[in-house]
Design a protein around this motif. Structure first.
Motif, mmCIF file in Angstrom:
data_model
loop_
_atom_site.group_PDB
_atom_site.id
_atom_site.type_symbol
_atom_site.label_atom_id
_atom_site.label_comp_id
_atom_site.label_asym_id
_atom_site.label_seq_id
_atom_site.Cartn_x
_atom_site.Cartn_y
_atom_site.Cartn_z
ATOM 1 N N VAL A 64 -6.366 0.299 4.583
ATOM 2 C CA VAL A 64 -6.429 1.738 4.336
ATOM 3 C C VAL A 64 -6.990 2.482 5.538
ATOM 4 N N SER A 65 -8.096 2.011 6.084
ATOM 5 C CA SER A 65 -8.719 2.712 7.217
ATOM 6 C C SER A 65 -7.790 2.763 8.422
ATOM 7 N N ALA A 66 -7.134 1.636 8.703
ATOM 8 C CA ALA A 66 -6.229 1.594 9.850
ATOM 9 C C ALA A 66 -5.045 2.530 9.652
ATOM 10 N N VAL A 67 -4.523 2.599 8.427
ATOM 11 C CA VAL A 67 -3.390 3.489 8.145
ATOM 12 C C VAL A 67 -3.829 4.948 8.278
ATOM 13 N N ARG A 68 -5.008 5.277 7.766
ATOM 14 C CA ARG A 68 -5.509 6.657 7.900
ATOM 15 C C ARG A 68 -5.646 7.045 9.374
ATOM 16 N N GLU A 69 -6.152 6.128 10.171
ATOM 17 C CA GLU A 69 -6.325 6.412 11.589
ATOM 18 C C GLU A 69 -4.974 6.594 12.271
ATOM 19 N N ALA A 70 -3.989 5.786 11.892
ATOM 20 C CA ALA A 70 -2.652 5.907 12.481
ATOM 21 C C ALA A 70 -2.045 7.273 12.176
ATOM 22 N N VAL A 71 -2.198 7.740 10.925
ATOM 23 C CA VAL A 71 -1.665 9.056 10.554
ATOM 24 C C VAL A 71 -2.419 10.144 11.301
ATOM 25 N N ARG A 72 -3.737 9.987 11.428
ATOM 26 C CA ARG A 72 -4.547 10.988 12.127
ATOM 27 C C ARG A 72 -4.143 11.085 13.593
ATOM 28 N N GLU A 73 -3.780 9.966 14.189
ATOM 29 C CA GLU A 73 -3.351 9.987 15.591
ATOM 30 C C GLU A 73 -2.032 10.737 15.760
ATOM 31 N N VAL A 74 -1.185 10.686 14.736
ATOM 32 C CA VAL A 74 0.095 11.404 14.808
ATOM 33 C C VAL A 74 -0.127 12.903 14.606
ATOM 34 N N ASP A 75 -0.927 13.267 13.589
ATOM 35 C CA ASP A 75 -1.246 14.673 13.344
ATOM 36 C C ASP A 75 -2.505 14.731 12.500
ATOM 37 N N SER A 76 -3.582 15.206 13.080
ATOM 38 C CA SER A 76 -4.863 15.253 12.371
ATOM 39 C C SER A 76 -4.864 16.286 11.254
ATOM 40 N N ASN A 77 -3.876 17.169 11.236
ATOM 41 C CA ASN A 77 -3.780 18.190 10.197
ATOM 42 C C ASN A 77 -2.934 17.738 9.012
ATOM 43 N N THR B 185 6.730 9.609 -0.286
ATOM 44 C CA THR B 185 5.799 8.489 -0.394
ATOM 45 C C THR B 185 6.073 7.493 0.716
ATOM 46 N N ILE B 186 5.021 7.019 1.338
ATOM 47 C CA ILE B 186 5.111 5.973 2.349
ATOM 48 C C ILE B 186 4.671 4.654 1.714
ATOM 49 N N GLU B 187 5.496 3.614 1.845
ATOM 50 C CA GLU B 187 5.158 2.277 1.351
ATOM 51 C C GLU B 187 4.937 1.354 2.537
ATOM 52 N N LEU C 198 0.859 -1.180 0.000
ATOM 53 C CA LEU C 198 0.000 0.000 0.000
ATOM 54 C C LEU C 198 0.894 1.229 0.000
ATOM 55 N N ILE C 199 0.619 2.189 -0.883
ATOM 56 C CA ILE C 199 1.443 3.396 -0.930
ATOM 57 C C ILE C 199 0.540 4.625 -0.831
ATOM 58 N N PHE C 200 1.085 5.684 -0.262
ATOM 59 C CA PHE C 200 0.382 6.963 -0.211
ATOM 60 C C PHE C 200 1.412 8.061 -0.042
ATOM 61 N N SER C 201 1.021 9.284 -0.358
ATOM 62 C CA SER C 201 1.952 10.408 -0.255
ATOM 63 C C SER C 201 1.535 11.352 0.856
ATOM 64 N N ILE C 202 2.520 12.006 1.438
ATOM 65 C CA ILE C 202 2.278 13.021 2.456
ATOM 66 C C ILE C 202 3.182 14.217 2.167
ATOM 67 N N GLU C 203 2.801 15.390 2.651
ATOM 68 C CA GLU C 203 3.599 16.601 2.464
ATOM 69 C C GLU C 203 3.657 17.387 3.775
ATOM 70 N N ARG D 202 3.569 3.992 14.552
ATOM 71 C CA ARG D 202 2.122 3.758 14.574
ATOM 72 C C ARG D 202 1.700 2.789 13.472
ATOM 73 N N ILE D 203 2.238 3.004 12.270
ATOM 74 C CA ILE D 203 1.835 2.157 11.141
ATOM 75 C C ILE D 203 2.321 0.726 11.336
ATOM 76 N N GLU D 204 3.551 0.557 11.777
ATOM 77 C CA GLU D 204 4.096 -0.797 11.939
ATOM 78 C C GLU D 204 3.458 -1.528 13.119
#
Length: 856
Positions: A691-704, A678-680, A503-508, A529-531
């Motif tokens: 996908v949902s779990a990864v989104r939640e993990a990122v949101r827990e680190v920084d919701s912005n 990019t995060i792989e 699964l890959i996604f980008s962040i800035e 968080r992701i691992e």
């Protein structure tokens, strides 16, 4: 006029009296006209439509050309492609100095506007997302003549940092994000953590002046770019060449006059930019002679930026040719139907000639019927066109190619095209049958005598049309076969890593102020968080996703390398540099062949190290053990990086590209922290389930911190093959349609031939011919036509296909004149033709000789 009305009334009566003939002809034409109309709607939206602004024909788009070996613009953000015909670089972007100078000395232009894309993180009511943004000069909307749909648009008073920061959103974004809320004007949102007030909404249909299909969700004043972009600002140092410039011609002025009048001001702005660069550079810039300065070119600007249009122009021309061929087959089929129908009307035509009707009067009547039939078929074709258009948009995946704003419509322009093609089609398929039908021998026909030479002539014309249909089908199916093999080859290329369960996604994070230690801490928390998610095996990061057509290319310097005339070390060549997290090779499952991989100990304070691929080793250290060798990307310290590992070759940018020298470098040591990347994520099962779990993990680190472009690595690899996949599907679709129409046409000809030869068949069987003999005779007649068509088609394909650049440029792992494809297509068509001939032939074997002998 009265005669025309009579012709139309009589034509409608004749079509109504023969509903079977009319239905088959209308459906055949509807398919051909519908395919052409659907494709024209896409071509119109992609290549032909102008910007929905005031007087678009008076807009001009500026570009610069220069010799790449004599001039360098310095930092550059935009397209700067080389022209193989002239050897010049064509640049789309300019520094701010050029915009400022040209606006002061605009001469034959009423005004000059500037715009450029910018990455924006928009946070509204606690919901953050990345949006497509642009910075625009204060006169942008006024000069274009774009009115606001809601509120007001950006003006010159907004284009300075002393005023309140304002933003304008597009109609599309207003609907999708804010649900068309009328209270949007005056609402405050955060852009890259800075507060902006939304002051207006642009009208529907206006998506900006950028590439076709692109959408600019949010526009902000150019003056606010440094505050919003932060350390990534294009105004840093002497300034980056990043602005796209357009102008509006004064009434009566020409592009040539504008180009001549602006040339001096442009070169002065380049000199100003170079002077600023020189004042901030430790080394002297190369002295330029006047002839080495870049030249300004003024292009038409009615359609905005043109790079994407030029990219799709050749492939779309190929598709236009394909659907025109399908329409020709449909015309040939209907012409055959008209020829068959004309044989039943021979007595009617003879009577009309006998009572004084002129031959031209009959031809006009028959052509009127043909055009009427074509218009009815075209009307049904418009319905088909809507379905085909939607299918084109679906299979093409325009969104995945960045063409979110592409909205083909069946509007008046498309309807006018359909009407024109209907009239042309009616004349095309109706002319030959009309001329043939009017050539009757009065006395034998009125006496209902036997066959005439006219019937024989019509038979030859009918057979020729069948040959043409088969030949065109061969052409289309060979093109489809080549692209299908290409797609299969690309899908089975050894990419050098395991693309499954990724699964890959980008962040800035740089957009919202992350840098330095704060950025490092963010990534540490993010990976932790992701691992920790059950089922996640590893999480890693890279500057660019693999197989995404994006890469960082840089010069490499080796110890002991040559020194140039300017005293500086000469580059040994170029390499692909991929800044990665230390576990990247393990997470992507790229095999390590020698040495060690990158480790967490290879941090910012540790000696710089890198793992290189096999191609890097072969090119720069041939026949040597690469472990322990040194190189650098800095010419002043060519020994700065030690090679600690050798990795197996892996594809970087695309499946098509040859593997290039590649260096994997810890992002902690690069000097260019991952402010975007990019995060792989390597998972145990289906990556989409995480996908949902990864989104939640990122949101827990920084919701912005929004995550973007969420997809699997397999989807990413498939996306860059979208053009090949599109054309393989479309050519296959149209090829099968053409082959089906050809088979129907062949069946019709053979069925008509059997009905015409009933008496002859009865005589043959009465004289002792067996059913097998009759079967072979009819099959032979049909297969001779088929073989001639296949031979003509193969010869045409062999002669033409090597010259179709738009097709051959898409091929991979297969030659344009591939023997296997030619043989398979020929055999396939022969089998289909045999089946089409078999039914009439079998019917001929069941003729009763007694009945046949009485048949006339």
């Amino acid at each position: 006029m009265t005669t025309l009305i009579q012709d139309l009334r009589y034509g409608l009566q004749m079509l109504w009296k023969h509903p079977g003939f009319t239905a088959v002809a209308v459906l055949t034409l509807a398919l051909g006209v519908g395919a052409n109309t659907a494709l024209f709607s896409v071509v119109d939206a992609l290549l032909l439509k102008q910007l929905p602004v005031k007087d678009p024909d008076r807009l001009v788009l500026l570009r610069a050309t220069w010799h790449g070996d004599k001039f360098s613009p310095g930092s550059y953000n935009g397209s700067n492609q080389g022209d193989p015909n002239t050897g010049l670089i064509n640049g789309t972007s300019f520094p701010f100095q050029t915009f400022d100078r040209l606006r002061q000395e605009r001469a034959t232009l009423s005004d000059v506007i500037a715009f450029s894309g910018i990455d924006l993180n928009l946070n509204s009511a606690g919901n953050a997302e990345r949006v497509n943004g642009q910075v625009v000069s204060g006169n942008y909307f006024y000069t274009l003549g774009v009115p606001p749909l809601e509120g007001r648009l950006i003006n010159d008073a907004d284009d300075n940092t002393a005023s309140t920061p304002v933003a304008v959103i597009s109609y599309r974004y207003w609907i999708t994000r804010f649900g068309g809320d009328k209270g949007i004007v005056g609402k405050q949102v955060n852009l890259n953590s800075l507060p902006f007030t939304i002051v207006g909404v642009t009208p529907s249909g206006f998506e900006g002046t950028g590439q076709v299909g692109s959408t600019q969700d949010v526009s902000i004043p150019l003056a606010w770019e440094p505050q919003v972009a932060g350390e990534q600002t294009n105004f840093r140092g002497a300034g980056v060449w990043f602005l796209r410039l357009m102008g509006r011609l004064q009434p009566g002025a020409t592009r040539e006059q504008a180009q001549a009048s602006l040339a001096s001001a442009f070169q002065q702005s380049v000199a100003e930019h170079r002077a600023t660069r020189q004042s901030r550079s430790k080394t002297a810039l190369r002295a330029l002679e006047p002839k080495d300065f870049p030249q300004l070119v003024v292009d038409p600007g009615a359609q905005g930026e043109m790079n994407m249009r030029r990219y799709y122009e050749k492939p779309l021309r190929l598709l236009i040719g394909v659907v025109v061929l399908v329409l020709l087959i449909a015309c040939a089929n209907v012409a055959n139907l008209l020829l068959v129908r004309a044989s039943a009307r021979r007595k009617e035509i003879a009577i009309r000639l006998a009572v004084g009707a002129s031959r031209w009067r009959l031809i006009r009547q028959l052509l009127t019927e043909s055009v009427l039939l074509a218009i009815i078929g075209g009307s049904v074709g418009i319905l088909f066109a809507s379905w085909i258009k939607n299918g084109l948009l679906a299979v093409a995946d325009w969104t995945g190619q960045g063409l979110v704003g592409l909205t083909p419509r069946i509007d008046w322009r498309v309807l006018a095209f359909t009407l024109g093609i209907c009239v042309l089609t009616g004349l095309l398929f109706g002319l030959a049958p009309a001329i043939r039908s009017s050539q009757v021998e009065l006395t034998p026909t009125l006496k209902e005598a036997g066959r005439t030479s006219g019937a024989i002539g019509r038979s030859w014309l009918t057979k020729s049309l069948v040959v043409v249909q088969v030949a065109i089908s061969v052409l289309l199916l060979i093109g489809a076969g080549l692209l299908i093999r290409t797609l299969r080859n690309l899908q089975h290329v050894d990419i050098g890593f395991n693309s499954q369960n990724l699964l890959i996604f980008s962040i800035e994070p740089g957009l919202i102020g992350y840098k330095g230690d704060k950025l490092s801490t963010l990534y540490q928390n993010l990976f932790s968080r992701i691992e920790a998610i059950p089922g996640v095996q590893a999480a890693t990061a890279s500057q660019h996703p693999l197989l995404s057509l994006s890469a960082t290319t840089t010069s490499v310097f080796l110890p002991g390398g040559a020194i140039g005339a300017d005293g500086r070390r000469v580059s040994a060549g170029d390499v692909k540099m991929l800044n990665v997290r230390q576990n990247f090779l393990e997470a992507m499952q790229i095999p390590l062949l020698m040495g060690r991989s990158l480790t967490p100990q290879d941090g910012p304070r540790a000696p710089k190290v890198s793992v290189v691929n096999q191609t890097f080793a072969r090119k720069y250290f041939p026949n040597e053990n690469v472990i322990g060798k040194r190189f650098n990307f800095d010419d002043e310290d060519p020994s700065g990086i030690e090679i600690v590992g050798l990795a197996q070759d892996a594809k970087y940018t695309s499946q098509r590209d040859e593997i290039e020298p590649t260096a994997y470098f810890p992002y902690d040591q690069s000097g260019h922290p991952l402010t975007w990347g990019t995060i792989e994520v390597r998972t145990q099962g289906d990556p989409t389930a995480y996908v949902s779990a990864v989104r939640e993990a990122v949101r827990e680190v920084d919701s912005n911190l929004p995550i973007n472009n969420v997809k699997t690595q397999v989807q990413q690899a498939t996306e860059i093959l979208s053009l090949e996949r599109l054309f393989a599907k479309l050519l296959s679709l149209f090829g099968v349609l053409a082959q089906s129409l050809a088979a129907v046409g062949l069946y019709g000809v053979m069925a008509y031939s059997v009905s015409q030869r009933t008496h002859e068949i009865g005589v043959r069987m009465a004289l002792g011919a067996t059913r097998r003999t009759v079967l072979e005779m009819i099959l032979k007649q049909g297969m001779i036509l088929t073989v001639i068509g296949i031979v003509v088609g193969l010869a045409g394909a062999y002669a033409l296909i090597g010259y179709l650049d738009s097709l051959t440029s898409m091929l991979f792992g297969v030659k344009p004149r591939d023997p296997m494809t030619f043989v398979v297509i020929a055999a396939l068509l022969a089998v289909i033709a045999l089946l089409a001939c078999f039914i009439p032939a079998r019917r001929a074997t069941k003729v009763d000789p007694l009945v046949a002998l009485r048949y006339e």
